[in-house]
Motif scaffolding. Structure first.
Motif, PDB file in Angstrom:
ATOM      1  N   PRO A 118       0.840  -1.199   0.000  1.00 29.09           N
ATOM      2  CA  PRO A 118       0.000   0.000   0.000  1.00 29.09           C
ATOM      3  C   PRO A 118       0.877   1.252   0.000  1.00 29.09           C
ATOM      4  N   VAL A 119       0.591   2.162  -0.897  1.00 31.51           N
ATOM      5  CA  VAL A 119       1.365   3.397  -1.018  1.00 31.51           C
ATOM      6  C   VAL A 119       0.406   4.568  -0.825  1.00 31.51           C
ATOM      7  N   ASP A 120       0.682   5.406   0.181  1.00 27.95           N
ATOM      8  CA  ASP A 120      -0.123   6.595   0.432  1.00 27.95           C
ATOM      9  C   ASP A 120       0.346   7.743  -0.455  1.00 27.95           C
ATOM     10  N   TRP A 121      -0.607   8.540  -0.944  1.00 32.44           N
ATOM     11  CA  TRP A 121      -0.238   9.710  -1.741  1.00 32.44           C
ATOM     12  C   TRP A 121      -1.147  10.886  -1.407  1.00 32.44           C
ATOM     13  N   THR A 122      -0.611  12.079  -1.569  1.00 33.96           N
ATOM     14  CA  THR A 122      -1.349  13.308  -1.340  1.00 33.96           C
ATOM     15  C   THR A 122      -0.631  14.432  -2.076  1.00 33.96           C
ATOM     16  N   ARG A 123      -1.193  15.616  -2.068  1.00 34.69           N
ATOM     17  CA  ARG A 123      -0.484  16.780  -2.599  1.00 34.69           C
ATOM     18  C   ARG A 123       0.644  17.153  -1.646  1.00 34.69           C
ATOM     19  N   ARG A 124       1.747  17.634  -2.193  1.00 35.67           N
ATOM     20  CA  ARG A 124       2.885  17.954  -1.342  1.00 35.67           C
ATOM     21  C   ARG A 124       2.545  19.042  -0.311  1.00 35.67           C
ATOM     22  N   LYS A 125       1.580  19.910  -0.612  1.00 31.83           N
ATOM     23  CA  LYS A 125       1.233  20.981   0.324  1.00 31.83           C
ATOM     24  C   LYS A 125       0.572  20.445   1.590  1.00 31.83           C
ATOM     25  N   TYR A 126       0.152  19.172   1.575  1.00 31.68           N
ATOM     26  CA  TYR A 126      -0.444  18.574   2.760  1.00 31.68           C
ATOM     27  C   TYR A 126       0.567  17.743   3.549  1.00 31.68           C
ATOM     28  N   VAL A 127       1.843  17.931   3.266  1.00 24.62           N
ATOM     29  CA  VAL A 127       2.909  17.238   3.997  1.00 24.62           C
ATOM     30  C   VAL A 127       3.605  18.264   4.893  1.00 24.62           C
ATOM     31  N   ARG A 128       3.762  17.954   6.175  1.00 24.47           N
ATOM     32  CA  ARG A 128       4.452  18.875   7.083  1.00 24.47           C
ATOM     33  C   ARG A 128       5.428  18.099   7.951  1.00 24.47           C
ATOM     34  N   LYS A 129       6.387  18.820   8.477  1.00 21.60           N
ATOM     35  CA  LYS A 129       7.419  18.189   9.300  1.00 21.60           C
ATOM     36  C   LYS A 129       7.272  18.667  10.737  1.00 21.60           C
ATOM     37  N   PRO A 135      13.150  13.627  13.616  1.00 20.16           N
ATOM     38  CA  PRO A 135      14.369  13.163  12.945  1.00 20.16           C
ATOM     39  C   PRO A 135      14.257  13.315  11.429  1.00 20.16           C
ATOM     40  N   PRO A 136      15.405  13.256  10.712  1.00 21.12           N
ATOM     41  CA  PRO A 136      15.379  13.396   9.248  1.00 21.12           C
ATOM     42  C   PRO A 136      14.469  12.357   8.601  1.00 21.12           C
ATOM     43  N   GLY A 137      13.686  12.794   7.641  1.00 15.49           N
ATOM     44  CA  GLY A 137      12.831  11.904   6.876  1.00 15.49           C
ATOM     45  C   GLY A 137      11.451  11.688   7.460  1.00 15.49           C
ATOM     46  N   LEU A 138      11.223  12.077   8.719  1.00 16.60           N
ATOM     47  CA  LEU A 138       9.918  11.852   9.347  1.00 16.60           C
ATOM     48  C   LEU A 138       9.009  13.040   9.060  1.00 16.60           C
ATOM     49  N   VAL A 139       7.834  12.763   8.516  1.00 16.36           N
ATOM     50  CA  VAL A 139       6.866  13.813   8.198  1.00 16.36           C
ATOM     51  C   VAL A 139       5.473  13.330   8.597  1.00 16.36           C
ATOM     52  N   MET A 140       4.511  14.235   8.566  1.00 13.26           N
ATOM     53  CA  MET A 140       3.111  13.919   8.780  1.00 13.26           C
ATOM     54  C   MET A 140       2.323  14.375   7.558  1.00 13.26           C
ATOM     55  N   ILE A 141       1.319  13.588   7.166  1.00 14.12           N
ATOM     56  CA  ILE A 141       0.569  13.913   5.959  1.00 14.12           C
ATOM     57  C   ILE A 141      -0.915  13.992   6.277  1.00 14.12           C
ATOM     58  N   GLU A 142      -1.616  14.770   5.452  1.00 13.15           N
ATOM     59  CA  GLU A 142      -3.058  14.917   5.567  1.00 13.15           C
ATOM     60  C   GLU A 142      -3.696  14.613   4.218  1.00 13.15           C
ATOM     61  N   ARG A 143      -4.997  14.300   4.236  1.00 12.15           N
ATOM     62  CA  ARG A 143      -5.792  14.061   3.027  1.00 12.15           C
ATOM     63  C   ARG A 143      -5.171  12.976   2.142  1.00 12.15           C
ATOM     64  N   ALA A 144      -4.642  11.946   2.779  1.00 13.00           N
ATOM     65  CA  ALA A 144      -3.949  10.894   2.037  1.00 13.00           C
ATOM     66  C   ALA A 144      -4.937   9.928   1.401  1.00 13.00           C
ATOM     67  N   ARG A 145      -4.569   9.429   0.236  1.00 13.43           N
ATOM     68  CA  ARG A 145      -5.268   8.328  -0.413  1.00 13.43           C
ATOM     69  C   ARG A 145      -4.273   7.181  -0.570  1.00 13.43           C
ATOM     70  N   THR A 146      -4.784   6.005  -0.882  1.00 10.60           N
ATOM     71  CA  THR A 146      -3.908   4.832  -0.955  1.00 10.60           C
ATOM     72  C   THR A 146      -4.107   4.115  -2.273  1.00 10.60           C
ATOM     73  N   VAL A 147      -2.969   3.697  -2.873  1.00 11.69           N
ATOM     74  CA  VAL A 147      -2.999   2.859  -4.066  1.00 11.69           C
ATOM     75  C   VAL A 147      -2.169   1.607  -3.758  1.00 11.69           C
ATOM     76  N   PHE A 148      -2.658   0.438  -4.176  1.00  5.06           N
ATOM     77  CA  PHE A 148      -1.972  -0.827  -3.910  1.00  5.06           C
ATOM     78  C   PHE A 148      -1.255  -1.270  -5.181  1.00  5.06           C
ATOM     79  N   VAL A 149       0.041  -1.585  -5.045  1.00  6.03           N
ATOM     80  CA  VAL A 149       0.845  -1.968  -6.201  1.00  6.03           C
ATOM     81  C   VAL A 149       1.659  -3.211  -5.893  1.00  6.03           C
ATOM     82  N   ALA A 150       2.003  -3.943  -6.951  1.00  5.86           N
ATOM     83  CA  ALA A 150       2.921  -5.081  -6.843  1.00  5.86           C
ATOM     84  C   ALA A 150       4.283  -4.623  -7.342  1.00  5.86           C
ATOM     85  N   PRO A 151       5.308  -4.548  -6.484  1.00  5.70           N
ATOM     86  CA  PRO A 151       6.610  -4.014  -6.906  1.00  5.70           C
ATOM     87  C   PRO A 151       7.151  -4.734  -8.141  1.00  5.70           C
TER      88      PRO A 151
END
Length: 549
Positions: free
Chosen positions: A496-507, A512-528
């Motif tokens: 499962p991969v969450d996606w949203t507009r970048r403006k809804y991502v905050r730190k 720590p580096p790389g940790l963020v919080m997201i809002e208004r996320a949707r999910t798409v399921f993919v097979a790598p």
């Protein structure tokens, strides 16, 4: 001086370009525009073609020298498969063959008041456009589908109209209205050549006049030709594939030579743009030199005045009242001077600040001669390049630093680059610290941000210019697949991969580096799919190693 285009001129230009470009290997293709812009096709081993396209005009410059290496919109190893015109229309299609990407096309739209250059993928999805903005059918946004204009449906597109049909069309029409009828119904005719085709049939109703007009129509629109013309009349200069009655004609080897013979409007075209750029650059440098000279003349006196005021303050501290904004002190020469004060600090501290400022002025004054010499060298170079541009030489316009990508630093970028099959750019963070840099410094608010859910992994940004529409589903799934491949869940069957507009991502603060919080996320399921790493890697990107948070 604006060049007028019709279907006959575009067909002749396609033949001329096809003759010189087909089979050539491509070094790079670049589109750059904002009001006016260039399409630059650099070839192997040397030479290039620069097409300067404005909203109403087109200028073509053939460059013989080898251009500096530049980022390309085409994959490495492309060759030109051909250049063709859409029948009876003002569209030029350049076809490129890429080793792994198949067939790509660059379409030059020379339509009235809607000139553009659009790079298409194999599925007719737009990968890049010279002028992407617009509304309705004029919009050319990357990732959207491209459709050609509706066909003209005029008579005689594939073969010349026979004489009986030609006569049957024009005979019933009043002579003065035959030009409009010809243009409306007969392919390859236009306001440029209609008068030359009809001749005296626009004022004479006899049968011979129409017969002569039909013969001229066949000659102008359909005869084989190996040369081109530069037409001149009433101060207008027009490249054209054939001589027209009523115009003075200068024969040239091909249409590229005819385009080169047309003078660019004052301040327009590549030469005019470059000359205007360097003229403005000279004015800016001249103003800077004047300021530097004034500073050089005044700097020693300013430093001496600051030291004198500091000396007077220290010598007469007992005379300075608390909270004063200025004080009149006895000068060492017997006069009196007024010294401005900061009421928030003590006089002794103010004297120390004046000494420090005097030292700073001395250091600046020591640098001024070298700065002045550099500015004078820049002025001499700008003057030389302006003169060369005004002589018609191909001069590169240097864009001001303010137009460069913000926060661009030396060294590698904090992300790897990929490109979806639909032509959209995907950026993937190299490591945890680079993830933050990518998300907050190398993306736009409306870009699509992706991350594998509940698994350490790279931040992924799908570049997307529209705030009103989501990206195509196929491009979104490919970006999500790349996010899964660059995460610790890469070996899972489904991620499962969450996606949203970048403006809804905050730190969060102090996270720590790389940790963020997201809002208004949707999910798409993919097979790598590991094969995507090679299929979608952008040309010129180094090896993409899977990085994790």
């Amino acid at each position: 001086m604006t060049i007028r285009f019709d279907a006959l001129l575009v067909r002749g230009l396609a033949d001329a370009l096809d003759a010189v470009l087909t089979g050539r290997r491509v070094r790079s293709l670049a589109l750059g525009g904002d009001g006016d812009g260039d399409v630059v096709l650099a070839l192997q081993p040397t030479g290039a073609l620069r097409l300067h396209l404005s909203r109403r005009d087109l200028r073509i410059v053939r460059l013989r020298e080898r251009l500096p290496r530049a980022p390309s919109l085409l994959p490495a190893g492309c060759t030109v498969a051909g250049v063709a015109a859409v029948p009876d229309d003002r569209l030029l299609t350049w076809t490129f063959l890429a080793p792994d990407a198949g067939e790509l096309r660059l379409v030059l739209e020379l339509l009235p008041h809607r000139h553009n250059a659009v790079l298409l993928g194999a599925d007719d999805r737009i990968r890049a456009a010279l002028f992407p903005k617009g509304r309705g059918r004029a919009a050319r946004l990357p990732g959207s589908s491209w459709a050609p204009p509706d066909p003209t449906l005029r008579l005689g597109v594939e073969a010349p109209l026979d004489e009986p049909s030609f006569r049957a069309l024009l005979q019933p029409v009043e002579p003065g209205a035959r030009g409009a009828t010809l243009i409306a119904h007969v392919a390859w005719t236009s306001s440029i050549n209609a008068q030359a085709v009809l001749g005296r049939a626009t004022a004479n109703d006899d049968s011979d006049a129409l017969g002569e007009a039909w013969e001229r129509y066949v000659h102008i629109a359909w005869s084989e030709r190996s040369e081109a013309c530069v037409l001149r009349r009433d101060g207008h200069v027009q490249p054209y594939p054939v001589a027209l009655p009523g115009w003075r004609c200068e024969t040239v080897p091909d249409l590229l030579a005819a385009f080169a013979a047309v003078p660019a409007p004052a301040g327009q075209g590549p030469a005019g743009e470059a000359a205007a750029h360097w003229r403005a650059r000279r004015a800016r440098i001249t103003r800077r030199i004047e300021r530097l000279r004034q500073q050089a003349e005044g700097a020693p006196g300013q430093a001496a005045e600051l030291r004198r005021n500091a000396d007077l303050l220290l010598a007469q501290l007992d005379r300075v009242p608390r909270g004063a904004t200025s004080i009149e002190l006895d000068d060492f020469a017997g006069g009196r001077i007024t010294v401005e004060l900061d009421p928030a600090i003590r006089p002794a501290e103010q004297a120390a600040r004046l000494y420090a400022e005097a030292k700073r002025r001395d250091r600046a004054a020591a640098r001024l001669p070298a700065m002045l010499r550099r500015a004078e060298k820049e002025l001499a170079r700008a003057s030389d390049l302006q003169a060369r541009a005004e002589r018609g030489e191909a001069i590169v316009v240097e864009r001001p630093a303010a137009q460069a990508r913000p926060r661009r630093r030396s060294g590698p970028l904090p992300y790897h680059r990929f490109r979806t099959t639909g032509g959209l750019e995907v950026r993937i963070g190299r490591n945890a610290r680079a993830n933050d840099d990518l998300t907050f410094h190398h993306s736009s608010p409306d870009d699509i941000w992706l991350h594998a859910r509940d698994a350490g992994g790279a931040h992924v940004v799908l570049r997307w210019p529209s705030r009103d529409a989501n990206p195509p589903a196929a491009d979104l799934r490919e970006a999500a697949n790349l996010a899964a491949l660059h995460s610790r869940a890469r070996t899972s069957g489904t991620v499962p991969v969450d996606w949203t507009r970048r403006k809804y991502v905050r730190k969060p603060r102090k996270s720590p580096p790389g940790l963020v919080m997201i809002e208004r996320a949707r999910t798409v399921f993919v097979a790598p799919d590991a094969g995507l790493l090679d299929r979608l890697r952008a040309d010129g990107d180094d090896e993409a190693e899977t990085g994790t948070d």
